[in-house]
Motif scaffolding. Structure first.
Motif, PDB file in Angstrom:
ATOM      1  N   ILE A 332      26.612 -93.567 -48.884  1.00 50.89           N
ATOM      2  CA  ILE A 332      27.185 -94.677 -48.114  1.00 50.89           C
ATOM      3  C   ILE A 332      27.296 -95.879 -49.039  1.00 50.89           C
ATOM      4  O   ILE A 332      26.302 -96.293 -49.657  1.00 50.89           O
ATOM      5  N   ILE A 333      28.515 -96.396 -49.183  1.00 52.51           N
ATOM      6  CA  ILE A 333      28.720 -97.527 -50.090  1.00 52.51           C
ATOM      7  C   ILE A 333      28.908 -98.777 -49.243  1.00 52.51           C
ATOM      8  O   ILE A 333      29.814 -98.833 -48.409  1.00 52.51           O
ATOM      9  N   GLY A 334      28.057 -99.764 -49.489  1.00 53.74           N
ATOM     10  CA  GLY A 334      28.061-100.977 -48.659  1.00 53.74           C
ATOM     11  C   GLY A 334      26.925-100.859 -47.660  1.00 53.74           C
ATOM     12  O   GLY A 334      26.990-100.039 -46.738  1.00 53.74           O
ATOM     13  N   ALA A 335      25.873-101.640 -47.880  1.00 52.50           N
ATOM     14  CA  ALA A 335      24.686-101.525 -47.016  1.00 52.50           C
ATOM     15  C   ALA A 335      24.601-102.721 -46.077  1.00 52.50           C
ATOM     16  O   ALA A 335      23.529-103.189 -45.738  1.00 52.50           O
ATOM     17  N   GLY A 336      25.779-103.213 -45.651  1.00 52.56           N
ATOM     18  CA  GLY A 336      25.811-104.331 -44.696  1.00 52.56           C
ATOM     19  C   GLY A 336      25.571-103.833 -43.289  1.00 52.56           C
ATOM     20  O   GLY A 336      24.954-102.781 -43.080  1.00 52.56           O
ATOM     21  N   MET A 337      26.104-104.582 -42.317  1.00 51.87           N
ATOM     22  CA  MET A 337      25.831-104.233 -40.929  1.00 51.87           C
ATOM     23  C   MET A 337      26.217-102.776 -40.613  1.00 51.87           C
ATOM     24  O   MET A 337      25.435-102.027 -40.054  1.00 51.87           O
ATOM     25  N   ASP A 357      24.637-100.488 -52.674  1.00 50.81           N
ATOM     26  CA  ASP A 357      25.266-101.807 -52.526  1.00 50.81           C
ATOM     27  C   ASP A 357      25.359-102.435 -53.902  1.00 50.81           C
ATOM     28  O   ASP A 357      24.882-101.851 -54.892  1.00 50.81           O
ATOM     29  N   ALA A 358      25.981-103.608 -53.964  1.00 48.69           N
ATOM     30  CA  ALA A 358      26.210-104.228 -55.263  1.00 48.69           C
ATOM     31  C   ALA A 358      24.901-104.675 -55.919  1.00 48.69           C
ATOM     32  O   ALA A 358      24.797-104.700 -57.141  1.00 48.69           O
ATOM     33  N   SER A 359      23.916-105.046 -55.135  1.00 47.09           N
ATOM     34  CA  SER A 359      22.614-105.397 -55.713  1.00 47.09           C
ATOM     35  C   SER A 359      21.532-104.548 -55.062  1.00 47.09           C
ATOM     36  O   SER A 359      21.686-104.092 -53.919  1.00 47.09           O
ATOM     37  N   GLU A 412      32.517 -95.190 -47.009  1.00 45.92           N
ATOM     38  CA  GLU A 412      32.627 -96.525 -47.623  1.00 45.92           C
ATOM     39  C   GLU A 412      32.622 -97.574 -46.520  1.00 45.92           C
ATOM     40  O   GLU A 412      33.407 -97.477 -45.560  1.00 45.92           O
ATOM     41  N   ALA A 413      31.710 -98.548 -46.636  1.00 47.13           N
ATOM     42  CA  ALA A 413      31.644 -99.632 -45.646  1.00 47.13           C
ATOM     43  C   ALA A 413      31.433-100.962 -46.354  1.00 47.13           C
ATOM     44  O   ALA A 413      30.543-101.732 -46.020  1.00 47.13           O
ATOM     45  N   VAL A 414      32.274-101.217 -47.400  1.00 48.81           N
ATOM     46  CA  VAL A 414      32.173-102.494 -48.119  1.00 48.81           C
ATOM     47  C   VAL A 414      33.089-103.513 -47.428  1.00 48.81           C
ATOM     48  O   VAL A 414      33.642-103.246 -46.374  1.00 48.81           O
ATOM     49  N   PHE A 415      33.258-104.682 -48.063  1.00 54.12           N
ATOM     50  CA  PHE A 415      34.058-105.730 -47.430  1.00 54.12           C
ATOM     51  C   PHE A 415      35.458-105.217 -47.068  1.00 54.12           C
ATOM     52  O   PHE A 415      36.010-104.358 -47.762  1.00 54.12           O
ATOM     53  N   VAL A 420      38.664-104.546 -53.177  1.00 49.63           N
ATOM     54  CA  VAL A 420      37.254-104.135 -53.295  1.00 49.63           C
ATOM     55  C   VAL A 420      37.142-102.651 -52.958  1.00 49.63           C
ATOM     56  O   VAL A 420      36.463-101.885 -53.644  1.00 49.63           O
ATOM     57  N   LYS A 421      37.834-102.240 -51.909  1.00 53.12           N
ATOM     58  CA  LYS A 421      37.742-100.839 -51.501  1.00 53.12           C
ATOM     59  C   LYS A 421      38.350 -99.917 -52.564  1.00 53.12           C
ATOM     60  O   LYS A 421      37.824 -98.832 -52.831  1.00 53.12           O
ATOM     61  N   ALA A 422      39.449-100.372 -53.189  1.00 52.59           N
ATOM     62  CA  ALA A 422      40.087 -99.546 -54.227  1.00 52.59           C
ATOM     63  C   ALA A 422      39.136 -99.358 -55.419  1.00 52.59           C
ATOM     64  O   ALA A 422      39.010 -98.254 -55.959  1.00 52.59           O
ATOM     65  N   ASP A 423      38.448-100.437 -55.803  1.00 52.48           N
ATOM     66  CA  ASP A 423      37.490-100.333 -56.917  1.00 52.48           C
ATOM     67  C   ASP A 423      36.396 -99.318 -56.593  1.00 52.48           C
ATOM     68  O   ASP A 423      36.033 -98.483 -57.426  1.00 52.48           O
ATOM     69  N   VAL A 424      35.886 -99.420 -55.392  1.00 52.52           N
ATOM     70  CA  VAL A 424      34.811 -98.518 -54.970  1.00 52.52           C
ATOM     71  C   VAL A 424      35.313 -97.069 -54.970  1.00 52.52           C
ATOM     72  O   VAL A 424      34.630 -96.158 -55.438  1.00 52.52           O
ATOM     73  N   THR A 425      36.538 -96.874 -54.496  1.00 49.37           N
ATOM     74  CA  THR A 425      37.098 -95.519 -54.445  1.00 49.37           C
ATOM     75  C   THR A 425      37.155 -94.911 -55.844  1.00 49.37           C
ATOM     76  O   THR A 425      36.755 -93.761 -56.057  1.00 49.37           O
ATOM     77  N   SER A 440      36.660 -93.885 -45.322  1.00 54.05           N
ATOM     78  CA  SER A 440      36.529 -95.340 -45.219  1.00 54.05           C
ATOM     79  C   SER A 440      36.221 -95.708 -43.768  1.00 54.05           C
ATOM     80  O   SER A 440      36.784 -95.124 -42.840  1.00 54.05           O
ATOM     81  N   ASN A 441      35.319 -96.683 -43.623  1.00 60.02           N
ATOM     82  CA  ASN A 441      34.972 -97.158 -42.280  1.00 60.02           C
ATOM     83  C   ASN A 441      35.814 -98.385 -41.907  1.00 60.02           C
ATOM     84  O   ASN A 441      35.487 -99.124 -40.984  1.00 60.02           O
ATOM     85  N   THR A 442      36.903 -98.588 -42.605  1.00 52.77           N
ATOM     86  CA  THR A 442      37.728 -99.769 -42.322  1.00 52.77           C
ATOM     87  C   THR A 442      38.127 -99.850 -40.854  1.00 52.77           C
ATOM     88  O   THR A 442      38.352 -98.827 -40.209  1.00 52.77           O
ATOM     89  N   HIS A 464      35.776 -94.187 -38.485  1.00 49.96           N
ATOM     90  CA  HIS A 464      35.587 -95.545 -37.973  1.00 49.96           C
ATOM     91  C   HIS A 464      34.466 -95.559 -36.938  1.00 49.96           C
ATOM     92  O   HIS A 464      34.645 -95.069 -35.821  1.00 49.96           O
ATOM     93  N   PHE A 465      33.330 -96.108 -37.357  1.00 47.03           N
ATOM     94  CA  PHE A 465      32.202 -96.272 -36.427  1.00 47.03           C
ATOM     95  C   PHE A 465      32.365 -97.600 -35.702  1.00 47.03           C
ATOM     96  O   PHE A 465      33.019 -98.515 -36.195  1.00 47.03           O
ATOM     97  N   PHE A 466      31.724 -97.703 -34.569  1.00 46.24           N
ATOM     98  CA  PHE A 466      31.744 -98.958 -33.815  1.00 46.24           C
ATOM     99  C   PHE A 466      30.366 -99.609 -33.899  1.00 46.24           C
ATOM    100  O   PHE A 466      29.365 -98.935 -34.148  1.00 46.24           O
ATOM    101  N   SER A 467      30.345-100.900 -33.682  1.00 41.08           N
ATOM    102  CA  SER A 467      29.098-101.646 -33.824  1.00 41.08           C
ATOM    103  C   SER A 467      28.469-101.920 -32.447  1.00 41.08           C
ATOM    104  O   SER A 467      29.200-102.268 -31.520  1.00 41.08           O
ATOM    105  N   PRO A 468      27.147-101.816 -32.281  1.00 42.68           N
ATOM    106  CA  PRO A 468      26.148-101.349 -33.232  1.00 42.68           C
ATOM    107  C   PRO A 468      26.159 -99.813 -33.349  1.00 42.68           C
ATOM    108  O   PRO A 468      26.246 -99.107 -32.339  1.00 42.68           O
TER     109      PRO A 468
END
Ligand code: NAD
Length: 732
Positions: A332-337, A357-359, A412-415, A420-425, A440-442, A464-468
């Motif tokens: 999973i790329i992007g460890a945000g919400m 994630d990036a850091s 992928e769940a980055v910004f 940004v998504k293309a770089d990650v891909t 992609s979870n866009t 595409h997941f929904f929140s939460p």
């Protein structure tokens, strides 16, 4: 092939074992009932039989009535379906009442044979109504088992005596959560609540049942309601305490259901009226109300969408025929919400997770979301400390793409940014093998565009997941132009592992769910700009079964997100962009820092603790309320048609290929009036001809966004319904 087997031991105890062939869970059918009836007759007639144990040959007792059979009951009724449903229900009552009386003399209450339900595991619906008619219910101590009456969740209510028996057993007040909310308990909870009599270690289940039978005295077999001087716990409606219960319960039900769920009202009527008459008459009243609910198109639609079709989609109704694609290790790329939520549900399902994630700090923060949710589970006694450790051990939080080696799926769940998504891909492509599927979870970017950054577009897909993520059950799978079948199967198998419900749609702006919900929000905001009383907008939505009014929903999802989406949509659509009036309101709110719930200020006001108070009175200053207000149904038509027309267009455009997905996805994805069974079921209930009339009128008054789709017009001309027209395709 039979559903029950029958054995009598040396001591004269008959064991009736329910074990429906070819199914992992017992369900009750008409044929099963007839068989049970015959075996009960046999046990009661055989003088060498002292008593009966009713148990299951499977790990669980039963999952309930075969809801396909309930749906069919009506269809089989010929000219008089209501009568045939009523007769069928009364026949069920007669069998359960026979078990309850067990051959005793109705006057002396003597001479009956003890019948014990011995439940090895889950006992739901009819699988619990049947035990309720027995003289004792003993359950194995199986913490995974669920006991209760969940019928209300699919638009019906317990109609095989469960309603009448539970209320007489525990009183209306205590029975309310089990009947009205479909609350389920594990065996210990069920014992504490008084639903069942005993919990024993699993190995002792049958021995304990036998022991109880051999020791039972005639009085042990008499249900309180068959005994002289029975008084309903908590009082009947004319008892002072009972009066308070019923007044309160009616208000509570109306508050919760807004009067749109026929089953809740009918259940309450069956309880109220039944409480004032003898038991057998109460069963008849229950049967009448149950019949009226089964005859209501809402219950048919709810059963179809929330049970039959939901299950069909979960079992892979639209899965391409390729080999098993079960996920062993997900990256999973992007460890945000969203990424953190997806990591949690994946690890919980036993899948190894690499969370990037990036850091390192951000990756660790994402992992800590799982720890927080597991701690909450421990507090609620749903999770053990060992399970928490095991689940967390499955998640590797890192910044290192090399850790993705061995992942068969990447989410992928980055910004939300193309670049940004293309770089990650590209980075993921370099770190994974040719068979890895990239999802992609866009929520807004076209999958086919994003896939251009991939070296393997046939393995590129939208999930595409929904929140939460841990709460929302729908997952929208998006096929891009070049997405191949393996990627679709991989996404479906992943969703199945997570025990969520998938729909598969084709790629178009906002896919399906957001495409339909955005016009609902916009229509609400547009009405504010027009001077419609905001409370009328919100209440009209709730009174037609939407869980949240549009203004509240905008506050929840955040006003700045709305602004962002509006700007992006305007940029993409140019002059064709139709929502300028909406933006005026939305942008003004954002400019004032009223960003919705997260800023404790939006269309509503919030107290210091962030709790929603009332509609913001500043709205009226900016958008004065007109002297003449539209009537309720006009507002409701605007709010509902804003959504369903988009669903119909999605079907016309080929974004949706299966109306079952349109209906199930609408209810699970954005809470579309569940009583209706979804947008297509709602149009069928309303009648497509009537829908066209309403659309034409709305178009004349409010403009082209309500223009009647050609498909609707064609169906109206032919007198078709969606479920008839699309049945031959693949819909149920
Ligand atoms: P978020 O801002 O909470 O999280 C994004 C994470 O990605 C951040 O932790 C960030 O550090 C990380 N990130 C950014 N660039 C990265 C890179 N190059 N490499 C590694 N990590 C990077 O956002 P979110 O709400 O979780 O949304 C993520 C995606 O999910 C978006 O595409 C969004 O459209 C979609 N989505 C969001 C929702 C929602 O309700 N928020 C719902 C469905 C889908």
């Amino acid at each position: 092939m039979t559903d029950f087997t029958y054995d009598v031991d040396a001591e004269g105890v008959a064991t009736l074992t329910w074990d429906v062939p070819g199914r992992s869970m017992n369900v009750m059918s008409q044929a099963g009932f007839a068989e049970l009836n015959g075996l009960i007759d046999r046990a009661l007639a055989d003088t060498s039989v002292k008593g009966v144990i009713l148990t299951s040959g499977k790990k669980d007792f039963a999952g309930g009535m075969d809801l396909n059979a309930i749906a069919k009951m009506k269809e089989d009724g010929g000219d008089n379906p209501a009568q045939s449903v009523f007769d069928g229900v009364m026949a069920m009552h007669a069998i359960l009442r026979k078990i309850e009386r067990a051959g005793m003399d109705p006057k002396t209450l003597k001479g009956g044979k003890p019948i014990v339900a011995a439940l090895p595991g889950t006992a739901l619906g009819i699988g619990f109504e049947l035990p309720l008619s027995c003289h004792r219910i003993i359950a194995a101590d199986n913490p995974r088992a669920k006991i209760g009456l969940p019928e209300i969740m699919v638009g019906i209510f317990p109609g095989a005596g469960g309603t009448t028996r539970l209320v007489r057993k525990m009183g209306a007040m205590m029975a309310a959560p089990f009947l009205l909310e479909g609350k389920l308990s594990d065996p210990k909870g069920a014992k504490a609540a008084g639903l069942i009599d005993e919990v024993v270690v699993p190995e002792n289940l049958l021995a304990r049942a036998r022991e109880w039978i051999l020791a039972a005295k005639p009085a042990d077999l008499v249900k309180p309601w068959d005994d002289k001087g029975y008084k309903m716990p908590g009082g009947t409606p004319y008892h002072p305490a009972g009066f308070m219960t019923f007044v309160g319960a009616n208000a509570m039900i109306l508050g919760k259901t807004m009067g749109v769920y026929p089953a809740a009202k009918a259940l309450m009527a069956a309880v109220y009226e039944g409480a004032m008459v003898p038991f057998d008459t109460a069963l008849k009243i229950e049967a009448r109300h149950f019949t009226s609910v089964l005859m209501n198109p809402s219950s048919t639609a709810m059963i179809r969408s929330l049970f039959i079709n939901k299950e069909a989609l979960e079992k892979g109704a639209n899965r391409p025929a390729v080999a098993d694609q079960k996920v062993g290790r997900v990256g999973i790329i992007g460890a945000g919400m969203m990424g953190a939520g997806i990591a949690y549900v994946s690890a919980n399902a036993g899948i190894d997770v690499v969370l990037i994630d990036a850091s390192q700090e951000a990756a660790d923060r994402g992992k800590s979301h799982s720890a927080d949710l597991l701690d909450k589970g421990i507090q609620r006694k749903k999770v053990t400390a060992a399970q928490k450790d095991e689940t967390l051990a499955r998640i590797t939080a890192t910044t290192d793409y090399a850790a993705l080696a061995g992942c068969d799926l990447i989410v992928e769940a980055v910004f939300e940014d193309m670049k940004v998504k293309a770089d990650v891909t590209a980075k993921v492509d370099a770190a994974t093998g040719p068979d890895t599927v990239f999802a992609s979870n866009t929520s807004t970017l076209p999958i086919s565009e994003l896939a251009k950054a991939s070296a393997r577009p046939d393995r590129f897909i939208g999930i595409h997941f929904f929140s939460p993520v841990d709460k929302m059950m729908l997952v929208e799978i998006i096929r891009g132009e070049q997405t191949g079948d393996v990627a679709v199967a991989k996404a479906l198998d992943f969703v199945r592992q997570l025990r969520k419900t998938p729909i598969v749609v084709n790629d178009a702006r906002f896919f399906y769910a957001n495409r339909c919900i955005i016009p609902y929000l916009n229509e609400g905001i547009r009405m504010v700009a027009e001077g419609v009383e905001p409370a009328l907008i919100e209440n009209a939505a709730k009174l037609v079964g939407m869980p949240l009014g549009p203004l509240q929903l905008v506050d929840e999802t955040s006003i700045d997100l709305g602004v962002k989406i509006a700007k992006a949509t305007r940029a993409a659509m140019g002059d064709a962009y139709p929502d300028g009036a909406v933006d005026t309101v939305l942008f003004a709110m954002a400019d004032q820092g009223r960003l919705g719930k997260k800023s404790s200020a939006g269309f509503y006001t919030y107290d210091a603790a962030g709790k929603r108070e009332g509609l913001w009175d500043g709205l009226a200053a900016a958008y004065p309320v007109s002297d003449t207000q539209p009537n309720l149904s006009d507002v409701q038509h605007r709010l509902l048609f804003a959504q369903v027309l988009e669903a119909v267009r999605a079907l016309e455009d080929g974004v949706l290929t299966d109306i079952r997905e349109g209906d199930v996805g609408a209810i699970l994805g954005w809470g579309f009036a569940p009583w209706s069974g979804g947008p297509f079921s709602w149009l069928d209930i309303l009648g497509v001809g009537r829908a066209v009339e309403i659309c034409d009128a709305l178009t004349e008054t409010h403009g082209a966004r309500f223009a009647t789709p050609a498909l609707l017009r064609d169906m109206a001309a032919k007198g078709e319904t969606f479920y008839a027209r699309f049945a031959s395709q693949k819909a149920a």
